[in-house]
Scaffold this active site. Structure first.
Site, PDB file in Angstrom:
ATOM      1  N   ASN A 155      43.874  42.658  51.259  1.00  0.00           N
ATOM      2  CA  ASN A 155      43.748  43.905  50.298  1.00  0.00           C
ATOM      3  C   ASN A 155      45.054  44.629  50.095  1.00  0.00           C
ATOM      4  O   ASN A 155      45.325  45.414  49.062  1.00  0.00           O
ATOM      5  CB  ASN A 155      42.473  44.635  50.570  1.00  0.00           C
ATOM      6  CG  ASN A 155      42.491  45.164  52.033  1.00  0.00           C
ATOM      7  OD1 ASN A 155      42.463  44.260  53.073  1.00  0.00           O
ATOM      8  ND2 ASN A 155      42.569  46.379  52.397  1.00  0.00           N
ATOM      9  N   GLN A 191      38.602  40.655  47.449  1.00  0.00           N
ATOM     10  CA  GLN A 191      39.934  40.958  46.675  1.00  0.00           C
ATOM     11  C   GLN A 191      40.197  39.499  45.828  1.00  0.00           C
ATOM     12  O   GLN A 191      40.725  39.759  45.103  1.00  0.00           O
ATOM     13  CB  GLN A 191      40.993  40.982  47.520  1.00  0.00           C
ATOM     14  CG  GLN A 191      41.145  42.549  47.937  1.00  0.00           C
ATOM     15  CD  GLN A 191      41.156  43.632  47.013  1.00  0.00           C
ATOM     16  OE1 GLN A 191      41.597  43.552  46.082  1.00  0.00           O
ATOM     17  NE2 GLN A 191      40.806  44.700  47.540  1.00  0.00           N
ATOM     18  N   HIS A 213      32.516  46.354  42.497  1.00  0.00           N
ATOM     19  CA  HIS A 213      33.605  47.348  42.131  1.00  0.00           C
ATOM     20  C   HIS A 213      35.265  46.805  42.120  1.00  0.00           C
ATOM     21  O   HIS A 213      35.928  47.607  41.777  1.00  0.00           O
ATOM     22  CB  HIS A 213      33.379  48.702  42.679  1.00  0.00           C
ATOM     23  CG  HIS A 213      33.970  48.970  44.041  1.00  0.00           C
ATOM     24  ND1 HIS A 213      35.289  49.266  44.178  1.00  0.00           N
ATOM     25  CD2 HIS A 213      33.346  48.538  45.248  1.00  0.00           C
ATOM     26  CE1 HIS A 213      35.458  49.442  45.409  1.00  0.00           C
ATOM     27  NE2 HIS A 213      34.302  49.095  46.158  1.00  0.00           N
ATOM     28  N   THR A 249      14.657  49.193  48.565  1.00  0.00           N
ATOM     29  CA  THR A 249      14.470  49.107  47.094  1.00  0.00           C
ATOM     30  C   THR A 249      15.550  48.551  46.468  1.00  0.00           C
ATOM     31  O   THR A 249      16.886  48.956  46.664  1.00  0.00           O
ATOM     32  CB  THR A 249      14.031  50.193  46.468  1.00  0.00           C
ATOM     33  OG1 THR A 249      12.752  50.595  47.055  1.00  0.00           O
ATOM     34  CG2 THR A 249      13.852  50.070  45.093  1.00  0.00           C
ATOM     35  N   CYS A 337      40.833  52.920  52.152  1.00  0.00           N
ATOM     36  CA  CYS A 337      40.153  53.395  53.100  1.00  0.00           C
ATOM     37  C   CYS A 337      40.904  53.858  54.336  1.00  0.00           C
ATOM     38  O   CYS A 337      40.570  54.840  55.322  1.00  0.00           O
ATOM     39  CB  CYS A 337      39.404  52.353  53.852  1.00  0.00           C
ATOM     40  SG  CYS A 337      38.137  51.468  52.797  1.00  0.00           S
TER      41      CYS A 337
END
Ligand SMILES: Cc1ncc(COP(=O)(O)O)c(C=O)c1O
Length: 401
Positions: A155, A191, A213, A249, A337
């Site tokens: 990444n 990635q 995302h 859920t 991150c």
């Protein structure tokens, strides 16, 4: 061109905006089709049907069977499940795992935690471009090895690993050692999924992490491919959703978006990669030519079509990111991150960069809406920024430009 009113986004590796086509498709699942996939009534069944359609789309794109894909909330969760789930389910067979030293922090930290629980971790070495050697993987495997985890592409530096060769070698070595069950091969493809081709069978992958995302889908959805027969134990226990491997859920809205994003990548990936490669190479060439003391991180050719990463002598990466932001350009020093940590990137250190060099890094990652004009703008402003920062640099070297 002035960028006063228009911001330029060059941090697509951190996250991507939702494609408007994806957004349009998902809205109905926030409002009318909101059912719980476990409910017996028509609302539930409608959601369940859409969930299974989405699973098929994601599975098909990687060459997997539908029952081999489970949805999770994030790549972090998928990676945690892959490492911890395999480690605990196979601890009778062995307690040894192998990872590369440039994995995302969610793999590194999972491995570190497993070490605290009595598992043994081997961290492989990489070369100066960040490449793992398949022969080193072979050497590192022993009778106690249960899992090898090597990411598909990094990444930060964009280097694409020789996954197919590694997959082959793991399979062969497992056969040579005549192990009761194969050494499983996990790859973090967060990635690469949607950017370059992936086939879990051709590449002999047993577990694979993919994320919505990073490919123009919504946040909150990701998946883990788990080959039929792989022994794995869940991290979340409860209602038994996702074939008993991920209770909770089902979050249908981002999953629908993820599948739609996959459909678009399926159609457009090849052309998009060609277009981005041209822009990427223009940016790399321009920066290396215009800025003295600029160095490319990562492999010059075996790299993601949208990734560029540099280190600049006598400058701090964070200062460059701030200066670029003031001029309307979003960039990063490396992984989103770890961008708030002050330690140098573990990825760059693994390539052999000194801490001071690693501190001077800048990642510019391109994407679906990056234009040539934007690249030209960066090539205009970045040399000035570096020059200005070097004038006030606390580092020793004096720049005589
Ligand atoms: C290769 C890789 N793996 C895992 C992750 C973690 O993704 P998330 O924070 O969405 O869980 C990222 C995100 O940057 C990544 O690039």
């Amino acid at each position: 061109m002035t960028q006063k009113n228009k911001r330029i986004y060059l941090d697509y590796a951190a996250t991507t905006p939702i494609d408007p086509r994806v957004f349009k498709k998902t809205l109905v699942f926030l409002r009318e089709k909101f059912g719980n996939t476990m409910s017996l009534h028509s609302f539930g069944q409608e959601a369940k049907e859409a969930l299974e359609e989405s699973r098929k789309i994601v599975a098909d794109f990687m060459g997997a069977k539908v029952n081999e894909v489970i949805f999770t909330s994030s790549a972090t969760e998928s990676n945690n499940l892959a490492l911890k789930g395999v480690a605990f389910a196979n601890k009778e067979r062995g307690n040894h795992l192998i990872i590369s030293p440039i994995e995302h922090s969610c793999v590194m930290e999972s491995a570190k935690w497993l070490e605290s629980q009595g598992f043994k971790i081997t961290k492989l070495k990489v070369d100066k471009y960040g490449l793992v050697s398949p022969q080193e993987v072979e050497k590192a495997i022993n009778r106690k090895t249960i899992l090898v985890s090597v990411m598909h592409a990094n990444n930060e530096i964009g280097t694409i690993e020789p996954i197919e060769e590694i997959g082959k070698i793991i399979k062969r070595k497992s056969e040579v050692l005549n192990l009761k069950s194969k050494v499983y091969f996990h790859t973090d493809a967060a990635q690469t999924f949607g950017k370059i081709p992936i086939d879990v069978n051709k590449m002999n992958i047993d577990l694979m992490t993919v994320s919505s995302h990073k490919m123009y889908g919504p946040k909150g959805a990701a998946a883990l491919f788990i080959r039929e027969g792989v022994k794995i134990t869940p991290l979340l226990h409860g209602g038994g959703q996702e074939m008993g491997l991920r209770s909770s859920t089902v979050n249908i809205f981002p999953i629908i978006g993820f599948a739609e994003a996959v459909k678009i990548c399926q159609k457009e990936m090849k052309n998009e990669a060609e277009r981005l490669k041209k822009l990427r190479d223009k940016l790399i060439k321009g920066i290396l030519e215009k800025i003295p003391g600029a160095h490319l991180n990562g492999h010059p050719k075996k790299r993601l079509p949208n990734n560029t990463n540099f280190w600049f002598e006598s400058v701090e990466g964070e200062s460059i990111v701030i200066q670029l932001d003031l001029l309307g350009v979003a960039s990063s020093t490396g992984s989103a991150c770890s961008s708030t940590k002050l330690e140098p990137s573990h990825v760059l250190l693994a390539l052999g960069l000194k801490p001071q060099e690693a501190h001077g890094s800048l990642r510019l990652s391109l994407g679906r809406w990056t234009t040539e004009k934007e690249i030209d703008y960066v090539l205009k402003v970045l040399p000035r920024i570096i020059k200005k920062l070097r004038k006030i640099s606390p580092f020793k070297r004096i720049w005589k430009e």
